[in-house]
Design a protein around this motif. Structure first.
Motif, PDB file in Angstrom:
ATOM      1  N   GLY A  32      73.733  68.895 125.714  1.00 54.22           N
ATOM      2  CA  GLY A  32      74.614  69.206 124.597  1.00 54.22           C
ATOM      3  C   GLY A  32      76.034  68.728 124.782  1.00 54.22           C
ATOM      4  N   SER A  33      76.375  68.193 125.967  1.00 52.59           N
ATOM      5  CA  SER A  33      77.730  67.695 126.210  1.00 52.59           C
ATOM      6  C   SER A  33      77.974  66.407 125.434  1.00 52.59           C
ATOM      7  CB  SER A  33      77.942  67.442 127.701  1.00 52.59           C
ATOM      8  OG  SER A  33      77.762  68.617 128.448  1.00 52.59           O
ATOM      9  N   ARG A  34      79.240  66.091 125.295  1.00 48.77           N
ATOM     10  CA  ARG A  34      79.642  64.863 124.618  1.00 48.77           C
ATOM     11  C   ARG A  34      80.236  63.924 125.665  1.00 48.77           C
ATOM     12  NH1 ARG A  34      82.976  68.018 119.787  1.00 48.77           N
ATOM     13  NH2 ARG A  34      81.169  69.166 118.938  1.00 48.77           N
ATOM     14  N   VAL A  35      79.651  62.748 125.776  1.00 48.97           N
ATOM     15  CA  VAL A  35      80.039  61.813 126.834  1.00 48.97           C
ATOM     16  C   VAL A  35      80.555  60.527 126.211  1.00 48.97           C
ATOM     17  CG1 VAL A  35      79.308  60.601 128.917  1.00 48.97           C
ATOM     18  CG2 VAL A  35      78.257  62.805 128.307  1.00 48.97           C
ATOM     19  N   LEU A  36      81.764  60.161 126.589  1.00 48.51           N
ATOM     20  CA  LEU A  36      82.369  58.916 126.126  1.00 48.51           C
ATOM     21  C   LEU A  36      82.072  57.811 127.135  1.00 48.51           C
ATOM     22  CD1 LEU A  36      84.284  57.365 124.184  1.00 48.51           C
ATOM     23  CD2 LEU A  36      86.193  58.121 125.632  1.00 48.51           C
ATOM     24  N   LEU A  37      81.516  56.707 126.658  1.00 46.33           N
ATOM     25  CA  LEU A  37      81.187  55.584 127.529  1.00 46.33           C
ATOM     26  C   LEU A  37      82.345  54.590 127.556  1.00 46.33           C
ATOM     27  CD1 LEU A  37      79.148  53.910 129.208  1.00 46.33           C
ATOM     28  CD2 LEU A  37      78.381  52.898 127.049  1.00 46.33           C
ATOM     29  N   ILE A  51      68.402  60.456 126.535  1.00 46.62           N
ATOM     30  CA  ILE A  51      66.985  60.652 126.841  1.00 46.62           C
ATOM     31  C   ILE A  51      66.790  61.668 127.958  1.00 46.62           C
ATOM     32  CG2 ILE A  51      64.893  59.498 127.676  1.00 46.62           C
ATOM     33  CD1 ILE A  51      65.997  56.901 126.456  1.00 46.62           C
ATOM     34  N   GLU A  52      67.579  61.559 129.022  1.00 49.86           N
ATOM     35  CA  GLU A  52      67.320  62.339 130.231  1.00 49.86           C
ATOM     36  C   GLU A  52      68.241  63.541 130.405  1.00 49.86           C
ATOM     37  OE1 GLU A  52      67.237  59.696 133.578  1.00 49.86           O
ATOM     38  OE2 GLU A  52      65.786  58.332 132.657  1.00 49.86           O
ATOM     39  N   ARG A  53      69.389  63.549 129.718  1.00 43.66           N
ATOM     40  CA  ARG A  53      70.310  64.689 129.829  1.00 43.66           C
ATOM     41  C   ARG A  53      70.511  65.410 128.498  1.00 43.66           C
ATOM     42  NH1 ARG A  53      69.968  66.430 134.329  1.00 43.66           N
ATOM     43  NH2 ARG A  53      71.776  67.721 133.850  1.00 43.66           N
ATOM     44  N   HIS A  54      69.967  64.856 127.401  1.00 40.91           N
ATOM     45  CA  HIS A  54      70.106  65.450 126.063  1.00 40.91           C
ATOM     46  C   HIS A  54      71.574  65.669 125.709  1.00 40.91           C
ATOM     47  CE1 HIS A  54      65.705  67.015 125.748  1.00 40.91           C
ATOM     48  NE2 HIS A  54      65.787  65.874 126.404  1.00 40.91           N
ATOM     49  N   ALA A  55      72.373  64.679 126.076  1.00 38.96           N
ATOM     50  CA  ALA A  55      73.808  64.716 125.779  1.00 38.96           C
ATOM     51  C   ALA A  55      74.105  63.781 124.612  1.00 38.96           C
ATOM     52  CB  ALA A  55      74.603  64.303 127.013  1.00 38.96           C
ATOM     53  N   PHE A  56      75.253  63.972 123.989  1.00 36.58           N
ATOM     54  CA  PHE A  56      75.656  63.136 122.867  1.00 36.58           C
ATOM     55  C   PHE A  56      76.287  61.853 123.384  1.00 36.58           C
ATOM     56  CE2 PHE A  56      79.025  61.829 119.844  1.00 36.58           C
ATOM     57  CZ  PHE A  56      78.197  61.405 118.829  1.00 36.58           C
ATOM     58  N   TRP A  57      75.777  60.730 122.857  1.00 33.40           N
ATOM     59  CA  TRP A  57      76.253  59.395 123.207  1.00 33.40           C
ATOM     60  C   TRP A  57      76.518  58.673 121.902  1.00 33.40           C
ATOM     61  CZ3 TRP A  57      73.079  54.687 122.929  1.00 33.40           C
ATOM     62  CH2 TRP A  57      73.673  53.581 123.539  1.00 33.40           C
TER      63      TRP A  57
END
Length: 579
Positions: free
Chosen positions: A427-432, A469-475
């Motif tokens: 559920g986290s939001r990750v900035l690439l 896919i593997e962490r269910h985080a927002f990308w």
């Protein structure tokens, strides 16, 4: 005996000349025997190669070798592939996941280019995601090969080893860029066109009905596949119309008659395109320089190694030109028309159109497949045939081995990426963020080269899709355009993705305040801490000293580093004058 300077030499012992003559006779005898054995073996191999079992064995062996690299890595380093895989994963499991269901929703409407979205989610529903993904990659590799072989048989009414050599261009630059829909559609177009050639004259009504169904399938697979199919159909009709004209008929009448029937094929795709959301897309044409276009012309042979690509292109062109000059090649009229049409379309096409890139390169790849599907070398001497076969097999083996080596080395990158993102909560939001090519530390330039194709295309911009896919985080970079994909973002994630606009360059991440010149590519410049929990930096070793006052380093590896955002701020809208 006297030597060359006039000195007398001792006489040879008795029997000297007789012994040496016997040795010479024996040597000649064995040499002749060996030549005879080799000639007989060559004749046996030639006869064996003409059998059906030898041809099928060759095809199956080369296809198995072509697929071998898929066994060495679970996520191959193909640019768009992780993004497609992530979207298919959301379509398969997203609505049953507590986190992903808050971010994404299915959005099924009439959209072209859906091959991955229609095929991959059902596979993911019944097997592990990375196995399902590689199965579809195998289909994308093999289908154009099978289509080329079938089309060649339909054109020449015989099996040909030259058509099997299409394996040389199966793993082309666009496949390595992860253009799976396109690759599948090209293979399907060749299969459908082969059926058209076989049945058009003997069963015209059935052929037209079947081709109309194929056209709809191609529409939903990829529009370029549909266009390719129509080119092949039209080239065949032109050839048949010309044959009728040579037999005394009217050329105009023959063309009009065949065109009227063939137009029935495009009626349903035309209606579907008119009602699709994609038809309303802005034109947005983007052109490239002629030097870049010349590079795109070799896209069917683009790989990871520039020298190997150049050698492959030179040898292939040299062989075909030699055969053409010596009249050792058959090119039917329909084949010539199809090849010419693809060349002209490549020359006049832009780089990007309606949001799709590498448009001209797609015609270059079509041309690469047609070289093996629509022409046939003939009357080659047996030695020349053997040399050509050995050369093609050697090139194919070297190119495939190099792909396997690059993919196997990518396991290290994946392990480091998974280690870096292991602390990301669902559920986290990750900035690439990425290190740009002009920002690489001089000592790390060699480290960056492994992420590029030989034409300079970068491949790692979507690897971080594993976060979803593997962490269910927002990308934020997931392909989720309502006009091109059957998925949409929910609020507030839609607004965050729009404000992010794409993959962030590390220079923009480090900016302390927004720069109007950069806001078009990264509207959140200077304000990204409002919307994200983490920053994932790829190619971290290329900028080993990167730090930021608002970022806490959690994981550090050569390939990926993860930072936690310390302080969050409120988003402030910024208007930019683009005039």
């Amino acid at each position: 005996m006297i030597d060359t300077v006039g000195r007398r030499l001792p006489a040879p012992p008795d029997g000297y000349f007789a012994v040496h003559r016997q040795a010479e006779f024996a040597s000649e005898h064995w040499l002749g025997l060996m030549q005879a054995v080799m000639a007989r073996a060559a004749r046996l191999l030639l006869r064996l190669s003409q059998t059906r079992i030898a041809w099928w064995s060759t095809l199956i062996t080369l296809c198995a070798v072509l697929l071998a690299p898929l066994a060495v890595v679970d996520v191959p380093p193909l640019l768009d592939y992780p993004n497609h895989l992530a979207r298919a994963y959301v379509l398969a499991h997203g609505q049953h996941d507590a986190y992903l269901s808050q971010m994404y929703a299915p959005h099924w409407v009439v959209i072209p280019n859906l091959a991955v979205d229609l095929l991959l989610p059902p596979l993911i529903s019944v097997m592990p995601v990375h196995i399902a993904g590689r199965i579809l990659l195998a289909v994308a590799l093999l289908l154009p090969v099978i289509g080329s072989v079938l089309y060649s048989q339909a054109v020449f009414a015989r099996r040909s080893y030259w058509s099997i050599a299409v394996c040389l261009v199966a793993c082309n630059g666009l496949f390595l860029l992860g253009f799976m829909n396109f690759q599948i559609a090209i293979g399907l177009a060749l299969v459908c066109a082969a059926a058209w050639l076989r049945w058009r004259e003997t069963h015209p009504v059935a052929a037209i009905a079947l081709s109309a169904i194929c056209a709809v399938l191609l529409f939903f697979s990829h529009l370029m596949g549909l266009l390719f199919f129509l080119i092949l159909v039209a080239s065949h009709d032109i050839e048949r119309a010309w044959e009728a004209h040579r037999q005394g008929g009217s050329l105009i009448a023959a063309v009009a008659h065949r065109a009227a029937r063939s137009l029935l094929i495009v009626v349903l795709p035309a209606v579907l395109y008119a009602v699709s959301a994609f038809s309303g897309n802005a034109l947005e044409i983007s052109w490239e320089s002629w030097p870049d276009k010349l590079i795109r012309a070799a896209m069917s042979l683009v790989n990871y190694n520039l020298c190997l690509d150049i050698v492959s292109a030179v040898l292939l062109v040299a062989f075909l030109l030699t055969c053409a000059m010596l009249r050792l090649i058959v090119v039917p009229l329909g084949s010539a028309v199809a090849l010419a049409a693809v060349v002209v379309l490549f020359a006049v096409s832009p780089f990007a159109l309606k949001g799709g890139g590498y448009l001209d390169a797609r015609f270059a790849v079509m041309f690469g497949f047609l070289l093996f599907a629509t022409i046939l070398p003939i009357r080659l001497p047996s030695r020349a045939t053997l040399l050509v076969a050995v050369t093609i097999v050697a090139l194919f083996s070297l190119r495939t081995a190099h792909v396997a080596a690059v993919w196997y080395a990518h396991n290290r990158d994946l392990a480091q990426l998974r280690y870096a993102m292991s602390v990301v909560e669902p559920g986290s939001r990750v900035l690439l963020a990425l290190v740009g090519g002009d920002e690489v530390a001089p000592a790390q330039r060699e480290f960056m080269r492994r992420q590029y194709l030989s034409d300079g295309s970068r491949l790692d911009a979507h690897t971080a899709a594993l976060l979803l896919i593997e962490r269910h985080a927002f990308w934020a970079v997931l392909f989720a355009n309502n006009e091109q994909q059957p998925i949409e973002l929910r609020s507030p994630y839609r607004e965050i993705a729009n404000r992010t606009a794409g993959v962030v360059d590390i220079r923009l991440l480090s900016a302390s305040s927004p720069d109007p010149r950069d806001l078009e590519t990264f509207p959140l410049e200077g304000q990204w801490s409002c919307c994200y929990d983490y920053v994932l930096l790829l190619e971290a070793a290329a900028q080993p000293d990167f730090s930021h006052d608002n970022l806490e380093l959690l994981r550090k590896t050569d390939y990926a580093s993860l930072f936690r955002i310390r302080h969050h701020q409120t988003f402030i809208a910024t208007s930019v004058d683009t005039n």
